[in-house]
Scaffold this motif. Structure first.
Motif, PDB file in Angstrom:
ATOM      1  N   LYS A  67       0.810  -1.223   0.000  1.00  0.00           N
ATOM      2  CA  LYS A  67       0.000   0.000   0.000  1.00  0.00           C
ATOM      3  C   LYS A  67       0.843   1.274   0.000  1.00  0.00           C
ATOM      4  N   TYR A  68       2.169   1.133  -0.028  1.00  0.00           N
ATOM      5  CA  TYR A  68       3.057   2.283   0.078  1.00  0.00           C
ATOM      6  C   TYR A  68       3.625   2.696  -1.280  1.00  0.00           C
ATOM      7  N   GLY A  96      -2.649   5.143   1.420  1.00  0.00           N
ATOM      8  CA  GLY A  96      -4.055   5.528   1.541  1.00  0.00           C
ATOM      9  C   GLY A  96      -4.531   6.371   0.380  1.00  0.00           C
ATOM     10  N   ARG A  97      -5.794   6.753   0.467  1.00  0.00           N
ATOM     11  CA  ARG A  97      -6.410   7.557  -0.585  1.00  0.00           C
ATOM     12  C   ARG A  97      -7.325   8.602   0.043  1.00  0.00           C
ATOM     13  N   ASP A 102       1.264  10.895   4.259  1.00  0.00           N
ATOM     14  CA  ASP A 102       2.501  11.071   3.510  1.00  0.00           C
ATOM     15  C   ASP A 102       3.599  11.440   4.494  1.00  0.00           C
ATOM     16  N   ARG A 103       4.575  10.567   4.621  1.00  0.00           N
ATOM     17  CA  ARG A 103       5.732  10.823   5.470  1.00  0.00           C
ATOM     18  C   ARG A 103       6.854  11.310   4.572  1.00  0.00           C
ATOM     19  N   GLY A 127      13.691   4.631   2.016  1.00  0.00           N
ATOM     20  CA  GLY A 127      12.242   4.468   1.998  1.00  0.00           C
ATOM     21  C   GLY A 127      11.829   3.011   1.993  1.00  0.00           C
ATOM     22  N   ILE A 128      12.508   2.205   1.196  1.00  0.00           N
ATOM     23  CA  ILE A 128      12.222   0.764   1.149  1.00  0.00           C
ATOM     24  C   ILE A 128      12.502   0.134   2.512  1.00  0.00           C
ATOM     25  N   HIS A 129      13.595   0.510   3.134  1.00  0.00           N
ATOM     26  CA  HIS A 129      13.922  -0.007   4.469  1.00  0.00           C
ATOM     27  C   HIS A 129      12.812   0.360   5.459  1.00  0.00           C
ATOM     28  N   TRP A 130      12.342   1.605   5.417  1.00  0.00           N
ATOM     29  CA  TRP A 130      11.275   2.055   6.331  1.00  0.00           C
ATOM     30  C   TRP A 130      10.010   1.226   6.106  1.00  0.00           C
ATOM     31  N   VAL A 131       9.634   1.016   4.829  1.00  0.00           N
ATOM     32  CA  VAL A 131       8.422   0.256   4.522  1.00  0.00           C
ATOM     33  C   VAL A 131       8.557  -1.184   5.004  1.00  0.00           C
ATOM     34  N   HIS A 132       9.689  -1.818   4.759  1.00  0.00           N
ATOM     35  CA  HIS A 132       9.869  -3.203   5.211  1.00  0.00           C
ATOM     36  C   HIS A 132       9.772  -3.290   6.729  1.00  0.00           C
TER      37      HIS A 132
END
Length: 83
Positions: free
Chosen positions: A18-19, A42-43, A49-50, A72-77
């Motif tokens: 979802k990111y 989200g929508r 939005d971070r 960003g990928i690290h944060w999402v994981h």
């Protein structure tokens, strides 16, 4: 040559679940480049939005954008693991 220090370069966004991760690099007065990443989800009224800015500077806009995307990928994981 006159440089526009306000011009921001952005990379192609990456989507993980979802990111939506989007990076941008901005020229610094030193001639190097700063990095930022936006992590959106989200929508509509339920969207978030971070935006993270990093202290490191980089020799090229591509290097700054790659670093921001990786962060960003690290944060999402990390966020996905804690859900």
């Amino acid at each position: 040559m006159i440089q526009n220090h306000n011009k921001i370069a952005s990379s192609h966004p990456v989507t993980i679940g979802k990111y939506r991760i989007a990076a941008c690099s901005k020229p610094l007065l030193s001639g190097r480049f700063g990095a930022q990443v936006s992590i959106a989800s989200g929508r509509g009224s339920a969207s978030t939005d971070r935006v993270m800015s990093f202290h490191d500077d980089f020799s090229t806009p591509d290097a700054a954008a790659r670093y921001a995307i990786a962060q960003g990928i690290h944060w999402v994981h990390s966020a996905i693991r804690t859900q």
